[in-house]
Design an enzyme around this catalytic site. Structure first.
Site, PDB file in Angstrom:
ATOM      1  N   GLU A  32      46.689 121.300 114.122  1.00 31.25           N
ATOM      2  CA  GLU A  32      47.450 122.336 113.414  1.00 31.25           C
ATOM      3  C   GLU A  32      46.518 123.447 112.957  1.00 31.25           C
ATOM      4  O   GLU A  32      45.430 123.202 112.449  1.00 31.25           O
ATOM      5  CB  GLU A  32      48.158 121.735 112.201  1.00 31.25           C
ATOM      6  CG  GLU A  32      48.959 122.772 111.407  1.00 31.25           C
ATOM      7  CD  GLU A  32      49.676 122.168 110.215  1.00 31.25           C
ATOM      8  OE1 GLU A  32      50.593 121.352 110.450  1.00 31.25           O
ATOM      9  OE2 GLU A  32      49.300 122.485 109.072  1.00 31.25           O
ATOM     10  N   HIS A  92      55.769 126.614 113.843  1.00 29.14           N
ATOM     11  CA  HIS A  92      56.485 126.148 112.653  1.00 29.14           C
ATOM     12  C   HIS A  92      57.592 127.147 112.331  1.00 29.14           C
ATOM     13  O   HIS A  92      57.426 128.363 112.504  1.00 29.14           O
ATOM     14  CB  HIS A  92      55.539 126.054 111.462  1.00 29.14           C
ATOM     15  CG  HIS A  92      54.588 124.906 111.526  1.00 29.14           C
ATOM     16  ND1 HIS A  92      54.238 124.159 110.427  1.00 29.14           N
ATOM     17  CD2 HIS A  92      53.906 124.374 112.564  1.00 29.14           C
ATOM     18  CE1 HIS A  92      53.382 123.214 110.780  1.00 29.14           C
ATOM     19  NE2 HIS A  92      53.156 123.342 112.083  1.00 29.14           N
ATOM     20  N   HIS A 165      58.857 112.287  99.790  1.00 32.81           N
ATOM     21  CA  HIS A 165      58.862 113.695  99.418  1.00 32.81           C
ATOM     22  C   HIS A 165      59.130 113.821  97.922  1.00 32.81           C
ATOM     23  O   HIS A 165      59.959 113.088  97.368  1.00 32.81           O
ATOM     24  CB  HIS A 165      59.938 114.439 100.212  1.00 32.81           C
ATOM     25  CG  HIS A 165      59.863 115.927 100.083  1.00 32.81           C
ATOM     26  ND1 HIS A 165      60.315 116.602  98.969  1.00 32.81           N
ATOM     27  CD2 HIS A 165      59.376 116.875 100.922  1.00 32.81           C
ATOM     28  CE1 HIS A 165      60.117 117.898  99.120  1.00 32.81           C
ATOM     29  NE2 HIS A 165      59.555 118.094 100.299  1.00 32.81           N
ATOM     30  N   GLN A 192      52.934 113.788 106.449  1.00 29.61           N
ATOM     31  CA  GLN A 192      52.059 114.435 105.496  1.00 29.61           C
ATOM     32  C   GLN A 192      50.755 113.649 105.467  1.00 29.61           C
ATOM     33  O   GLN A 192      50.720 112.473 105.851  1.00 29.61           O
ATOM     34  CB  GLN A 192      52.721 114.430 104.113  1.00 29.61           C
ATOM     35  CG  GLN A 192      51.971 115.162 103.037  1.00 29.61           C
ATOM     36  CD  GLN A 192      51.687 116.600 103.402  1.00 29.61           C
ATOM     37  OE1 GLN A 192      50.615 116.885 103.935  1.00 29.61           O
ATOM     38  NE2 GLN A 192      52.621 117.505 103.128  1.00 29.61           N
TER      39      GLN A 192
END
Length: 311
Positions: A32, A92, A165, A192
């Site tokens: 990323e 994204h 989350h 994550q």
């Protein structure tokens, strides 16, 4: 307990073997990046892309700022990677401060540029405000995924949270949300970042128990700045184990030592994940190649040599 001679010999070989000897080089990786703000940052990003490209990543993704603040830069970066490298580029895309019509316009532009992979996210509101859907927009990542799939047959990755989350009521609620995204057409979840392998293994087991069988790719964040990691972890609900802080204590003025420790920690995490059956890894590079390169090398991967370079 008495061990047989063969068992003793096997134990001795295990102790003598290098730490990463069990890695067969069959892992797959993705990376990323974030869109650069300046010409100098763009040069640095492109050097990072060129350095990591020889590992043959499955894809590389480019982030998208809150409220579409990096919309043009994200598009330019993704399009250039797609155009000038053999790597599949993923963009994204978030729901924040965008109508369905605006998102359709963005998605159409990506499709026209040859982009076939979207990382679909709800996104966070700019600043500290809670997320509020656009009046004519998508309400969450599941809705966004369904909308994108209705526009074009994109491959879609979505976010997964091994430690839940921060906005979810509990783990069951969080897994329900993940399942909705996958049922809407997403191909995989990318997690994550986290710091202990058991965190991912527990999440993987919970997901399977909830009927989720799609690919779950662990997101790996090499730690180079402990203070920054504390801030990011607080925002996304990632637990920072006490041992991590102890390892970086006293290294504020020793960047080389920080890098060595960061590479060791991340590589050991990947090694343990590999031992647990993981074969796909997604690296949050922060637009720097050296740590991800070192970790991939320790995973047994080898950067391809340009043809004729050794002639």
């Amino acid at each position: 307990m008495n061990l047989s001679v063969p068992q003793l010999e096997e134990a001795r070989r295990a102790l003598d073997a290098p730490l990463f000897a069990d890695l067969a080089g069959d892992a797959e990786v993705s990376f990323e990046f974030f869109p650069p703000k300046t010409e100098k940052m763009e040069e640095a990003l492109w050097e990072t892309v060129k350095t990591l490209a020889p590992f043959g990543p499955r894809f590389v993704s480019v982030t998208y700022g809150a409220g579409g603040t990096t919309r043009e830069r994200t598009h330019a970066t993704v399009a250039r990677i797609q155009r000038e490298t053999p790597i599949a580029a993923a963009a994204h895309l978030t729901c924040v401060e965008a109508s369905k019509a605006e998102i359709a316009e963005i998605a159409d532009a990506y499709w026209a540029a040859g982009i076939r992979h979207i990382v679909a996210l709800r996104g966070d509101a700019p600043g500290a405000d809670a997320f509020v859907p656009h009046a004519d927009g998508y309400t969450n990542a599941a809705d966004l995924t369904a909308g994108l799939k209705a526009l074009h047959p994109f491959e879609i990755s979505v976010a997964a949270y091994p430690e839940c989350h921060p906005n979810s009521r509990d783990e069951a609620d969080d897994l329900d949300n993940l399942k909705r995204k996958l049922d809407a057409g997403a191909t995989r979840g990318i997690t994550q970042f986290f710091f202990e392998p058991e965190t991912f293994f527990r999440f993987r087991d919970r997901a399977a128990g909830a009927g989720i069988h799609a690919e779950m790719v662990p997101g790996i964040m090499p730690v180079t700045n402990f203070a920054s990691i504390l801030r990011m972890s607080a925002m996304c609900g990632t637990a920072v184990p006490p041992w991590l802080g102890r390892l970086f204590d006293g290294l504020d003025d020793h960047p080389t030592s920080r890098q060595l420790i960061a590479a060791t920690i991340a590589a050991e995490l990947c090694r343990k994940l590999y031992a647990g059956g993981v074969r796909q890894f997604h690296f949050y590079t922060l637009n720097r190649a050296e740590l991800s390169f070192a970790i991939c090398h320790l995973l047994g991967l080898r950067a391809a040599t340009p043809e004729g370079a050794n002639a």
